[in-house]
Design a protein around this motif. Structure first.
Motif, PDB file in Angstrom:
ATOM      1  N   ARG A  16       0.847  -1.179   0.036  1.00 32.87           N
ATOM      2  CA  ARG A  16       0.070   0.007   0.013  1.00 32.87           C
ATOM      3  C   ARG A  16       0.779   1.341   0.129  1.00 32.87           C
ATOM      4  O   ARG A  16       0.553   2.356  -0.618  1.00 32.87           O
ATOM      5  CB  ARG A  16      -0.808  -0.209   1.348  1.00 32.87           C
ATOM      6  CG  ARG A  16      -2.035  -1.121   1.135  1.00 32.87           C
ATOM      7  CD  ARG A  16      -3.189  -1.007   2.263  1.00 32.87           C
ATOM      8  NE  ARG A  16      -2.426  -0.682   3.638  1.00 32.87           N
ATOM      9  CZ  ARG A  16      -2.171  -1.926   4.233  1.00 32.87           C
ATOM     10  NH1 ARG A  16      -2.304  -3.188   3.946  1.00 32.87           N
ATOM     11  NH2 ARG A  16      -1.731  -1.845   5.477  1.00 32.87           N
ATOM     12  N   HIS A  17       1.929   1.264   0.674  1.00 31.68           N
ATOM     13  CA  HIS A  17       2.772   2.504   0.819  1.00 31.68           C
ATOM     14  C   HIS A  17       3.938   2.603  -0.113  1.00 31.68           C
ATOM     15  O   HIS A  17       4.539   3.571  -0.175  1.00 31.68           O
ATOM     16  CB  HIS A  17       3.171   2.479   2.284  1.00 31.68           C
ATOM     17  CG  HIS A  17       2.218   2.611   3.268  1.00 31.68           C
ATOM     18  ND1 HIS A  17       1.340   1.696   3.751  1.00 31.68           N
ATOM     19  CD2 HIS A  17       1.730   3.879   4.140  1.00 31.68           C
ATOM     20  CE1 HIS A  17       0.757   2.151   4.762  1.00 31.68           C
ATOM     21  NE2 HIS A  17       0.954   3.627   4.593  1.00 31.68           N
ATOM     22  N   ALA A  18       4.383   1.760  -0.712  1.00 35.24           N
ATOM     23  CA  ALA A  18       5.436   1.348  -1.678  1.00 35.24           C
ATOM     24  C   ALA A  18       5.069   1.240  -3.247  1.00 35.24           C
ATOM     25  O   ALA A  18       4.968   1.931  -4.193  1.00 35.24           O
ATOM     26  CB  ALA A  18       6.491   0.717  -1.298  1.00 35.24           C
ATOM     27  N   ALA A  19       4.373  -0.253  -3.219  1.00 34.50           N
ATOM     28  CA  ALA A  19       4.059  -0.813  -4.685  1.00 34.50           C
ATOM     29  C   ALA A  19       2.950   0.079  -5.309  1.00 34.50           C
ATOM     30  O   ALA A  19       3.175   0.484  -6.556  1.00 34.50           O
ATOM     31  CB  ALA A  19       3.512  -2.098  -4.467  1.00 34.50           C
ATOM     32  N   TRP A  20       1.697   0.485  -4.585  1.00 35.48           N
ATOM     33  CA  TRP A  20       0.842   1.307  -5.169  1.00 35.48           C
ATOM     34  C   TRP A  20       1.312   2.804  -5.803  1.00 35.48           C
ATOM     35  O   TRP A  20       1.071   3.065  -6.601  1.00 35.48           O
ATOM     36  CB  TRP A  20      -0.533   1.118  -4.419  1.00 35.48           C
ATOM     37  CG  TRP A  20      -1.285  -0.080  -4.292  1.00 35.48           C
ATOM     38  CD1 TRP A  20      -1.481  -0.960  -3.330  1.00 35.48           C
ATOM     39  CD2 TRP A  20      -1.795  -0.725  -5.435  1.00 35.48           C
ATOM     40  NE1 TRP A  20      -2.177  -1.959  -3.598  1.00 35.48           N
ATOM     41  CE2 TRP A  20      -2.462  -1.861  -5.176  1.00 35.48           C
ATOM     42  CE3 TRP A  20      -1.878  -0.389  -6.836  1.00 35.48           C
ATOM     43  CZ2 TRP A  20      -2.988  -2.609  -5.985  1.00 35.48           C
ATOM     44  CZ3 TRP A  20      -2.517  -1.138  -7.874  1.00 35.48           C
ATOM     45  CH2 TRP A  20      -3.316  -2.215  -7.293  1.00 35.48           C
ATOM     46  N   PRO A  21       1.866   3.226  -4.650  1.00 34.20           N
ATOM     47  CA  PRO A  21       2.412   4.753  -4.956  1.00 34.20           C
ATOM     48  C   PRO A  21       3.308   4.692  -6.271  1.00 34.20           C
ATOM     49  O   PRO A  21       3.245   5.540  -7.099  1.00 34.20           O
ATOM     50  CB  PRO A  21       3.228   5.184  -3.807  1.00 34.20           C
ATOM     51  CG  PRO A  21       2.408   4.485  -2.817  1.00 34.20           C
ATOM     52  CD  PRO A  21       2.248   3.260  -3.149  1.00 34.20           C
ATOM     53  N   PHE A  25       2.811   6.705  -9.839  1.00 37.34           N
ATOM     54  CA  PHE A  25       3.861   7.403 -10.381  1.00 37.34           C
ATOM     55  C   PHE A  25       4.238   7.060 -11.741  1.00 37.34           C
ATOM     56  O   PHE A  25       4.267   7.887 -12.536  1.00 37.34           O
ATOM     57  CB  PHE A  25       5.027   7.405  -9.476  1.00 37.34           C
ATOM     58  CG  PHE A  25       6.317   7.796 -10.074  1.00 37.34           C
ATOM     59  CD1 PHE A  25       6.392   9.245 -10.007  1.00 37.34           C
ATOM     60  CD2 PHE A  25       7.463   7.136 -10.274  1.00 37.34           C
ATOM     61  CE1 PHE A  25       7.672   9.786 -10.725  1.00 37.34           C
ATOM     62  CE2 PHE A  25       8.663   7.459 -11.255  1.00 37.34           C
ATOM     63  CZ  PHE A  25       8.732   9.057 -11.129  1.00 37.34           C
ATOM     64  N   VAL A  26       4.370   5.744 -12.014  1.00 41.74           N
ATOM     65  CA  VAL A  26       4.666   5.498 -13.320  1.00 41.74           C
ATOM     66  C   VAL A  26       3.566   5.734 -14.415  1.00 41.74           C
ATOM     67  O   VAL A  26       3.726   6.184 -15.608  1.00 41.74           O
ATOM     68  CB  VAL A  26       4.833   3.838 -13.452  1.00 41.74           C
ATOM     69  CG1 VAL A  26       4.979   3.406 -14.876  1.00 41.74           C
ATOM     70  CG2 VAL A  26       6.050   3.546 -12.701  1.00 41.74           C
ATOM     71  N   CYS A 217       9.324  12.994  -2.678  1.00 39.32           N
ATOM     72  CA  CYS A 217       8.983  13.418  -1.248  1.00 39.32           C
ATOM     73  C   CYS A 217       8.652  12.225  -0.485  1.00 39.32           C
ATOM     74  O   CYS A 217       8.841  12.130   0.675  1.00 39.32           O
ATOM     75  CB  CYS A 217       8.203  14.568  -1.028  1.00 39.32           C
ATOM     76  SG  CYS A 217       9.049  16.454  -1.640  1.00 39.32           S
ATOM     77  N   TRP A 218       7.672  11.573  -0.941  1.00 41.70           N
ATOM     78  CA  TRP A 218       6.782  10.287  -0.316  1.00 41.70           C
ATOM     79  C   TRP A 218       7.908   9.219  -0.125  1.00 41.70           C
ATOM     80  O   TRP A 218       7.950   8.891   0.864  1.00 41.70           O
ATOM     81  CB  TRP A 218       5.900   9.816  -1.436  1.00 41.70           C
ATOM     82  CG  TRP A 218       5.082   8.565  -0.818  1.00 41.70           C
ATOM     83  CD1 TRP A 218       5.423   7.130  -1.316  1.00 41.70           C
ATOM     84  CD2 TRP A 218       4.109   8.479   0.124  1.00 41.70           C
ATOM     85  NE1 TRP A 218       4.692   6.447  -0.565  1.00 41.70           N
ATOM     86  CE2 TRP A 218       3.998   7.343   0.384  1.00 41.70           C
ATOM     87  CE3 TRP A 218       3.598   9.525   1.018  1.00 41.70           C
ATOM     88  CZ2 TRP A 218       2.676   6.819   1.334  1.00 41.70           C
ATOM     89  CZ3 TRP A 218       2.731   8.969   1.911  1.00 41.70           C
ATOM     90  CH2 TRP A 218       2.342   7.816   2.262  1.00 41.70           C
TER      91      TRP A 218
END
Length: 240
Positions: A16-21, A25-26, A217-218
């Motif tokens: 939720r906090h790395a893969a989905w963001p 982004f891509v 930033c994230w």
């Protein structure tokens, strides 16, 4: 008093906090840069402002959201620094030392990372391009910049980093006040969007510049969060 610890991670935290963001982004970078979304939006803003960047020197966009926003972000950081110093000196505030130290480092680190990239990417602002009333050709991110062109440093969006850096408030509040963590996320997003949209209206940045800044930033905030509380990493990797 015991040191504060992050709220327990539910399985799939990194998804939720790395893969989905990262996926978001891509998709956004592909749409804005490869898909010409940047030009599509900038063309319409430029036409809406009468074929010039009419809001470049407007009171709201320049004085309030650009200069005032920069000062607000700096004031917030200094306030957090004062709080961290108070936590170092006052025993009752001791549990906040680590979370406040994290917030100071994450916000400063994110802004520094964006500033560093601005110095090496050498991309122009929309207002400098002949397409929008300037004198320079459009040079892509991965295109070699002709040496006769002036130095450029408009990518990623530096001013927006003063807002998006506060996405770290989400992780800070996961430790200090978990129930308010989504308010921290909303705060960082609101500041970043306000600063970023203002700069796009002024002709200072394309939309993709802000997308890159938000992502930097994230992920700086996320990486430092896991570095500050490494014992949470095992549960963050647990399968869903």
């Amino acid at each position: 008093m015991r040191a504060l610890q992050p709220m327990p991670h539910a399985p799939g935290f990194l998804r939720r906090h790395a893969a989905w963001p990262l996926l978001a982004f891509v998709v956004l970078v592909t749409a804005t840069m490869a898909g010409n979304g940047d030009l599509w939006l900038a063309d319409r803003l430029y036409a809406w402002e009468g074929g010039r960047w009419a809001l470049r020197e407007a009171w709201m966009t320049r004085q309030v959201l650009h200069l005032g926003g920069r000062n607000l972000s700096a004031l917030l950081w200094l306030t957090m620094l004062a709080a961290w110093l108070a936590a170092c000196l006052h025993g009752g505030w001791a549990p906040l030392r680590r979370p406040l130290g994290y917030l100071l480092l994450a916000t400063a680190g994110a802004a520094a990372a964006v500033s560093l990239l601005k110095g090496v990417t050498a991309m122009d602002c929309p207002w400098d391009l002949s397409r929008y009333g300037g004198r320079l050709p459009m040079i892509g991110l991965l295109t070699a910049r002709p040496p006769e062109l002036p130095v450029a440093a408009c990518f990623p969006a530096g001013h927006a980093s003063g807002g998006y850096a506060w996405l770290a408030s989400y992780f800070f509040l996961r430790v200090a006040w978990p129930r308010a963590r989504h308010a921290g996320l909303a705060f960082g997003l609101a500041m970043g969007l306000a600063f970023g949209i203002a700069q796009q209206l002024r002709g200072a940045h394309f939309l993709s510049h802000d997308v890159w800044t938000a992502a930097i930033c994230w992920f700086v905030a996320l990486g430092l969060y896991l570095a500050f509380w490494p014992r949470q990493l095992a549960s963050a990797r647990a399968p869903a």
